[in-house]
Design a protein around this motif. Sequence first.
Motif, PDB file in Angstrom:
ATOM      1  N   ASN A   8       0.830  -1.213   0.000  1.00 39.93           N
ATOM      2  CA  ASN A   8       0.000   0.000   0.000  1.00 39.93           C
ATOM      3  C   ASN A   8       0.863   1.260   0.000  1.00 39.93           C
ATOM      4  O   ASN A   8       0.538   2.235  -0.677  1.00 39.93           O
ATOM      5  CB  ASN A   8      -0.964   0.001   1.183  1.00 39.93           C
ATOM      6  N   ALA A   9       1.964   1.237   0.746  1.00 38.07           N
ATOM      7  CA  ALA A   9       2.874   2.384   0.755  1.00 38.07           C
ATOM      8  C   ALA A   9       3.528   2.565  -0.610  1.00 38.07           C
ATOM      9  O   ALA A   9       3.717   3.695  -1.081  1.00 38.07           O
ATOM     10  CB  ALA A   9       3.938   2.201   1.835  1.00 38.07           C
ATOM     11  N   LEU A  10       3.868   1.459  -1.254  1.00 36.50           N
ATOM     12  CA  LEU A  10       4.497   1.531  -2.567  1.00 36.50           C
ATOM     13  C   LEU A  10       3.569   2.144  -3.620  1.00 36.50           C
ATOM     14  O   LEU A  10       4.037   2.743  -4.593  1.00 36.50           O
ATOM     15  CB  LEU A  10       4.957   0.141  -3.019  1.00 36.50           C
ATOM     16  N   LYS A  11       2.272   2.025  -3.409  1.00 37.35           N
ATOM     17  CA  LYS A  11       1.315   2.625  -4.354  1.00 37.35           C
ATOM     18  C   LYS A  11       1.334   4.149  -4.286  1.00 37.35           C
ATOM     19  O   LYS A  11       0.763   4.817  -5.143  1.00 37.35           O
ATOM     20  CB  LYS A  11      -0.093   2.096  -4.084  1.00 37.35           C
ATOM     21  N   LYS A  12       2.018   4.702  -3.284  1.00 31.27           N
ATOM     22  CA  LYS A  12       2.153   6.157  -3.161  1.00 31.27           C
ATOM     23  C   LYS A  12       3.437   6.665  -3.825  1.00 31.27           C
ATOM     24  O   LYS A  12       3.608   7.865  -3.998  1.00 31.27           O
ATOM     25  CB  LYS A  12       2.152   6.556  -1.689  1.00 31.27           C
ATOM     26  N   ALA A  13       4.340   5.730  -4.147  1.00 29.35           N
ATOM     27  CA  ALA A  13       5.606   6.101  -4.799  1.00 29.35           C
ATOM     28  C   ALA A  13       5.368   6.201  -6.306  1.00 29.35           C
ATOM     29  O   ALA A  13       4.818   5.297  -6.916  1.00 29.35           O
ATOM     30  CB  ALA A  13       6.679   5.059  -4.491  1.00 29.35           C
ATOM     31  N   ILE A  14       5.803   7.300  -6.879  1.00 26.85           N
ATOM     32  CA  ILE A  14       5.451   7.634  -8.252  1.00 26.85           C
ATOM     33  C   ILE A  14       6.676   7.629  -9.169  1.00 26.85           C
ATOM     34  O   ILE A  14       7.761   8.059  -8.776  1.00 26.85           O
ATOM     35  CB  ILE A  14       4.810   9.046  -8.290  1.00 26.85           C
ATOM     36  N   ASP A  15       6.470   7.175 -10.398  1.00 21.67           N
ATOM     37  CA  ASP A  15       7.431   7.435 -11.466  1.00 21.67           C
ATOM     38  C   ASP A  15       7.085   8.841 -11.939  1.00 21.67           C
ATOM     39  O   ASP A  15       6.058   9.049 -12.585  1.00 21.67           O
ATOM     40  CB  ASP A  15       7.280   6.418 -12.602  1.00 21.67           C
ATOM     41  N   PHE A  16       7.900   9.799 -11.575  1.00 21.68           N
ATOM     42  CA  PHE A  16       7.572  11.208 -11.791  1.00 21.68           C
ATOM     43  C   PHE A  16       7.425  11.567 -13.266  1.00 21.68           C
ATOM     44  O   PHE A  16       6.683  12.479 -13.614  1.00 21.68           O
ATOM     45  CB  PHE A  16       8.616  12.105 -11.123  1.00 21.68           C
TER      46      PHE A  16
ATOM     47  N   LEU B 115      13.323  -0.342 -13.134  1.00 19.94           N
ATOM     48  CA  LEU B 115      12.919   0.948 -13.679  1.00 19.94           C
ATOM     49  C   LEU B 115      12.514   0.713 -15.127  1.00 19.94           C
ATOM     50  O   LEU B 115      12.824  -0.320 -15.704  1.00 19.94           O
ATOM     51  CB  LEU B 115      14.066   1.953 -13.580  1.00 19.94           C
ATOM     52  N   THR B 116      11.842   1.685 -15.711  1.00 18.33           N
ATOM     53  CA  THR B 116      11.374   1.490 -17.091  1.00 18.33           C
ATOM     54  C   THR B 116      12.532   1.378 -18.070  1.00 18.33           C
ATOM     55  O   THR B 116      12.399   0.753 -19.116  1.00 18.33           O
ATOM     56  CB  THR B 116      10.428   2.620 -17.530  1.00 18.33           C
ATOM     57  N   THR B 117      13.674   1.975 -17.720  1.00 16.77           N
ATOM     58  CA  THR B 117      14.870   1.896 -18.554  1.00 16.77           C
ATOM     59  C   THR B 117      16.104   2.067 -17.679  1.00 16.77           C
ATOM     60  O   THR B 117      16.062   2.817 -16.697  1.00 16.77           O
ATOM     61  CB  THR B 117      14.843   2.975 -19.667  1.00 16.77           C
ATOM     62  N   PRO B 118      17.205   1.387 -18.014  1.00 12.49           N
ATOM     63  CA  PRO B 118      18.424   1.544 -17.215  1.00 12.49           C
ATOM     64  C   PRO B 118      18.965   2.975 -17.205  1.00 12.49           C
ATOM     65  O   PRO B 118      19.682   3.358 -16.291  1.00 12.49           O
ATOM     66  CB  PRO B 118      19.421   0.600 -17.890  1.00 12.49           C
TER      67      PRO B 118
ATOM     68  N   ALA C 147      15.875   8.053 -11.972  1.00 14.97           N
ATOM     69  CA  ALA C 147      16.058   6.822 -11.197  1.00 14.97           C
ATOM     70  C   ALA C 147      16.266   7.105  -9.708  1.00 14.97           C
ATOM     71  O   ALA C 147      15.594   6.513  -8.861  1.00 14.97           O
ATOM     72  CB  ALA C 147      17.229   6.019 -11.754  1.00 14.97           C
ATOM     73  N   ASN C 148      17.180   8.002  -9.387  1.00 18.04           N
ATOM     74  CA  ASN C 148      17.466   8.281  -7.969  1.00 18.04           C
ATOM     75  C   ASN C 148      16.247   8.846  -7.252  1.00 18.04           C
ATOM     76  O   ASN C 148      15.986   8.499  -6.098  1.00 18.04           O
ATOM     77  CB  ASN C 148      18.649   9.232  -7.843  1.00 18.04           C
ATOM     78  N   ALA C 149      15.487   9.693  -7.914  1.00 15.90           N
ATOM     79  CA  ALA C 149      14.293  10.283  -7.297  1.00 15.90           C
ATOM     80  C   ALA C 149      13.219   9.228  -7.064  1.00 15.90           C
ATOM     81  O   ALA C 149      12.549   9.227  -6.029  1.00 15.90           O
ATOM     82  CB  ALA C 149      13.752  11.417  -8.168  1.00 15.90           C
ATOM     83  N   ILE C 150      13.041   8.322  -8.016  1.00 20.46           N
ATOM     84  CA  ILE C 150      12.035   7.259  -7.876  1.00 20.46           C
ATOM     85  C   ILE C 150      12.417   6.321  -6.736  1.00 20.46           C
ATOM     86  O   ILE C 150      11.587   5.983  -5.889  1.00 20.46           O
ATOM     87  CB  ILE C 150      11.855   6.495  -9.200  1.00 20.46           C
ATOM     88  N   ILE C 151      13.666   5.912  -6.703  1.00 16.79           N
ATOM     89  CA  ILE C 151      14.136   5.013  -5.642  1.00 16.79           C
ATOM     90  C   ILE C 151      14.023   5.703  -4.282  1.00 16.79           C
ATOM     91  O   ILE C 151      13.599   5.091  -3.300  1.00 16.79           O
ATOM     92  CB  ILE C 151      15.570   4.542  -5.932  1.00 16.79           C
TER      93      ILE C 151
END
Length: 99
Positions: free
Chosen positions: A9-17, A46-49, A54-58
């Motif tokens: 449920n927490a992960l559903k709040k993390a966004i690919d900006f 991630l959608t692409t290497p 990447a750092n912001a999403i992680i």
Amino acid sequence: MVTEKEVWNALKKAIDFELGVDVVNLGLIYEVKVIDGKKVYIKMTLTTPTCPLANAIIADVYRHVKSLEGVEDVDIEVTFDPPWSPDMMSPEAKKLLGM
């Protein structure tokens, strides 16, 4: 003690900006384990290497999971095996992105 359900449920709040869709519905989360009720292991992609965010999403994944009551440690492993593809997205994400 945190549960896997709470972590998901927490992960559903993390966004690919870049895409504006959460990492769960994008299919970026491969595995979640809760160890001793207080340590969380996440295997994701991630959608692409070469993702420029990447750092912001992680960091967003880490922040949302670490904020759960009882979580003492979050270990995030990023892998590209198997590589992500649009087929991994939920029907909701595909709809949001016009696919």
